[in-house]
Design a protein around this motif. Structure first.
Motif, PDB file in Angstrom:
ATOM      1  N   LYS A 293     -74.143  97.740 -20.866  1.00 49.55           N
ATOM      2  CA  LYS A 293     -74.069  97.450 -19.435  1.00 49.55           C
ATOM      3  C   LYS A 293     -73.712  96.010 -19.104  1.00 49.55           C
ATOM      4  O   LYS A 293     -73.591  95.658 -17.941  1.00 49.55           O
ATOM      5  N   ASP A 294     -73.527  95.166 -20.130  1.00 49.89           N
ATOM      6  CA  ASP A 294     -73.073  93.809 -19.855  1.00 49.89           C
ATOM      7  C   ASP A 294     -71.659  93.867 -19.293  1.00 49.89           C
ATOM      8  O   ASP A 294     -70.861  94.722 -19.675  1.00 49.89           O
ATOM      9  N   ILE A 295     -71.339  92.944 -18.394  1.00 53.77           N
ATOM     10  CA  ILE A 295     -70.039  92.950 -17.730  1.00 53.77           C
ATOM     11  C   ILE A 295     -68.962  92.295 -18.587  1.00 53.77           C
ATOM     12  O   ILE A 295     -67.839  92.755 -18.633  1.00 53.77           O
ATOM     13  N   SER A 296     -69.303  91.241 -19.270  1.00 50.68           N
ATOM     14  CA  SER A 296     -68.317  90.488 -20.043  1.00 50.68           C
ATOM     15  C   SER A 296     -67.794  91.310 -21.221  1.00 50.68           C
ATOM     16  O   SER A 296     -68.566  91.923 -21.942  1.00 50.68           O
ATOM     17  N   PRO A 297     -66.479  91.308 -21.431  1.00 53.73           N
ATOM     18  CA  PRO A 297     -65.905  92.058 -22.554  1.00 53.73           C
ATOM     19  C   PRO A 297     -66.478  91.640 -23.905  1.00 53.73           C
ATOM     20  O   PRO A 297     -66.644  92.476 -24.785  1.00 53.73           O
ATOM     21  N   GLU A 298     -66.800  90.373 -24.068  1.00 59.42           N
ATOM     22  CA  GLU A 298     -67.319  89.949 -25.365  1.00 59.42           C
ATOM     23  C   GLU A 298     -68.667  90.570 -25.690  1.00 59.42           C
ATOM     24  O   GLU A 298     -69.079  90.607 -26.849  1.00 59.42           O
ATOM     25  N   PHE A 299     -69.358  91.080 -24.673  1.00 55.96           N
ATOM     26  CA  PHE A 299     -70.648  91.711 -24.914  1.00 55.96           C
ATOM     27  C   PHE A 299     -70.639  93.217 -24.664  1.00 55.96           C
ATOM     28  O   PHE A 299     -71.620  93.897 -24.948  1.00 55.96           O
ATOM     29  N   SER A 300     -69.559  93.760 -24.122  1.00 54.62           N
ATOM     30  CA  SER A 300     -69.545  95.185 -23.788  1.00 54.62           C
ATOM     31  C   SER A 300     -68.584  96.013 -24.640  1.00 54.62           C
ATOM     32  O   SER A 300     -68.637  97.229 -24.620  1.00 54.62           O
ATOM     33  N   ILE A 301     -67.701  95.378 -25.406  1.00 57.49           N
ATOM     34  CA  ILE A 301     -66.817  96.123 -26.298  1.00 57.49           C
ATOM     35  C   ILE A 301     -67.601  96.460 -27.555  1.00 57.49           C
ATOM     36  O   ILE A 301     -68.197  95.581 -28.187  1.00 57.49           O
ATOM     37  N   LEU A 302     -67.612  97.752 -27.921  1.00 60.51           N
ATOM     38  CA  LEU A 302     -68.440  98.214 -29.030  1.00 60.51           C
ATOM     39  C   LEU A 302     -67.600  98.652 -30.220  1.00 60.51           C
ATOM     40  O   LEU A 302     -66.473  99.120 -30.068  1.00 60.51           O
ATOM     41  N   THR A 303     -68.181  98.520 -31.407  1.00 57.82           N
ATOM     42  CA  THR A 303     -67.611  99.075 -32.628  1.00 57.82           C
ATOM     43  C   THR A 303     -68.646 100.018 -33.233  1.00 57.82           C
ATOM     44  O   THR A 303     -69.847  99.859 -33.010  1.00 57.82           O
ATOM     45  N   TYR A 304     -68.168 101.001 -33.972  1.00 57.97           N
ATOM     46  CA  TYR A 304     -69.041 102.023 -34.539  1.00 57.97           C
ATOM     47  C   TYR A 304     -68.983 102.000 -36.062  1.00 57.97           C
ATOM     48  O   TYR A 304     -67.941 101.703 -36.654  1.00 57.97           O
ATOM     49  N   SER A 305     -70.103 102.353 -36.674  1.00 60.45           N
ATOM     50  CA  SER A 305     -70.167 102.516 -38.132  1.00 60.45           C
ATOM     51  C   SER A 305     -71.162 103.625 -38.431  1.00 60.45           C
ATOM     52  O   SER A 305     -71.934 104.031 -37.563  1.00 60.45           O
ATOM     53  N   LEU A 306     -71.124 104.123 -39.663  1.00 53.35           N
ATOM     54  CA  LEU A 306     -72.090 105.159 -40.073  1.00 53.35           C
ATOM     55  C   LEU A 306     -72.488 104.938 -41.521  1.00 53.35           C
ATOM     56  O   LEU A 306     -71.751 104.345 -42.302  1.00 53.35           O
ATOM     57  N   TRP A 307     -73.688 105.404 -41.841  1.00 58.28           N
ATOM     58  CA  TRP A 307     -74.177 105.313 -43.210  1.00 58.28           C
ATOM     59  C   TRP A 307     -75.218 106.383 -43.462  1.00 58.28           C
ATOM     60  O   TRP A 307     -75.678 107.032 -42.543  1.00 58.28           O
ATOM     61  N   GLY A 308     -75.592 106.529 -44.715  1.00 55.85           N
ATOM     62  CA  GLY A 308     -76.593 107.505 -45.132  1.00 55.85           C
ATOM     63  C   GLY A 308     -76.168 108.139 -46.440  1.00 55.85           C
ATOM     64  O   GLY A 308     -75.067 107.881 -46.947  1.00 55.85           O
ATOM     65  N   PRO A 309     -77.021 108.991 -47.012  1.00 57.82           N
ATOM     66  CA  PRO A 309     -76.679 109.661 -48.273  1.00 57.82           C
ATOM     67  C   PRO A 309     -75.393 110.473 -48.121  1.00 57.82           C
ATOM     68  O   PRO A 309     -75.233 111.219 -47.161  1.00 57.82           O
ATOM     69  N   ASN A 310     -74.485 110.298 -49.046  1.00 59.11           N
ATOM     70  CA  ASN A 310     -73.200 111.010 -49.058  1.00 59.11           C
ATOM     71  C   ASN A 310     -72.333 110.716 -47.839  1.00 59.11           C
ATOM     72  O   ASN A 310     -71.475 111.522 -47.478  1.00 59.11           O
TER      73      ASN A 310
END
Length: 156
Positions: free
Chosen positions: A62-79
Motif C-alpha cells: 500500500k505504499d505509494i512510492s514505486p520504490e516501496f510498492s513494486i514487488l518481486t516473487y520467489s518460492l522455496w521448499g522441499p523439491n
C-alpha cells in the motif's frame, strides 16, 4: 514523493498579498506487502508441460512510492526445483517434468518482497500432482494371428 503547492491569499483589502510555498511529501516505507489470499493451493497433471502455469499468486503493497510498492516473487521448499515463479507477476510454472509416482505433493512457501525496500511477506503454497494413467494395458501390435482347431478342449 508527492509535491503540493500551497497558495495563501489575502483578498478583500486594498493591498492583496499572495504567498506561495511548495511542499514535498516523501513516502515512508510503512507498509509491508500483503498476499491477496492467506494460502494458495493448486492441482497440476503430471503430464503438464514445462513452463505451464500452475497458479498465480498475488500481493500488494500500500505504499505509494514505486520504490516501496513494486514487488518481486520467489518460492522455496522441499523439491521446489520442480517449479519456478516469475519474479514480476507471481505466476508459478512447471520447471521440470513431473512424475506422480516420484513426488505427488509439494508444500512450498512463496514470498513477495519490495524490489527496493526491505519488507516482505510469505504465504504457503500446496501443489498436488494428479496421476495420469500411464500404466494402462496395451497390445504391442495391432493384429494377432493364430489357429484354433474345431472341437478343441480348453485346458488350463
Amino acid at each position: 514523493m508527492v509535491w503540493y503547492s500551497i497558495v495563501c491569499q489575502r483578498i478583500g483589502t486594498a493591498d492583496q498579498i499572495e504567498n506561495e510555498r511548495n511542499v514535498k511529501l516523501t513516502d515512508v516505507n510503512d507498509n509491508a506487502p500483503e498476499f491477496q489470499q492467506a494460502n494458495y493451493s493448486a492441482a497440476v497433471s503430471e503430464v503438464a508441460g514445462v513452463n505451464s502455469t500452475v497458479v498465480k499468486v498475488g500481493a500488494e503493497d500500500k505504499d505509494i512510492s514505486p520504490e516501496f510498492s513494486i514487488l518481486t516473487y520467489s518460492l522455496w521448499g522441499p523439491n521446489s526445483d520442480y517449479f519456478s515463479i516469475r519474479e514480476g507477476d507471481g505466476n508459478v510454472m512447471v520447471r521440470k517434468p513431473l512424475d506422480y509416482n516420484e513426488v505427488n505433493f509439494f508444500n512450498l512457501t512463496v514470498q513477495a518482497k519490495e524490489r527496493f525496500g526491505n519488507q516482505s511477506a510469505t504465504a504457503p503454497l500446496i501443489i498436488n500432482v494428479e496421476d495420469y494413467d500411464t500404466l494402462n494395458p496395451y497390445f504391442s501390435q495391432s493384429t494377432y494371428n493364430g489357429n484354433i482347431t474345431e472341437n478343441q478342449t480348453l485346458t488350463q
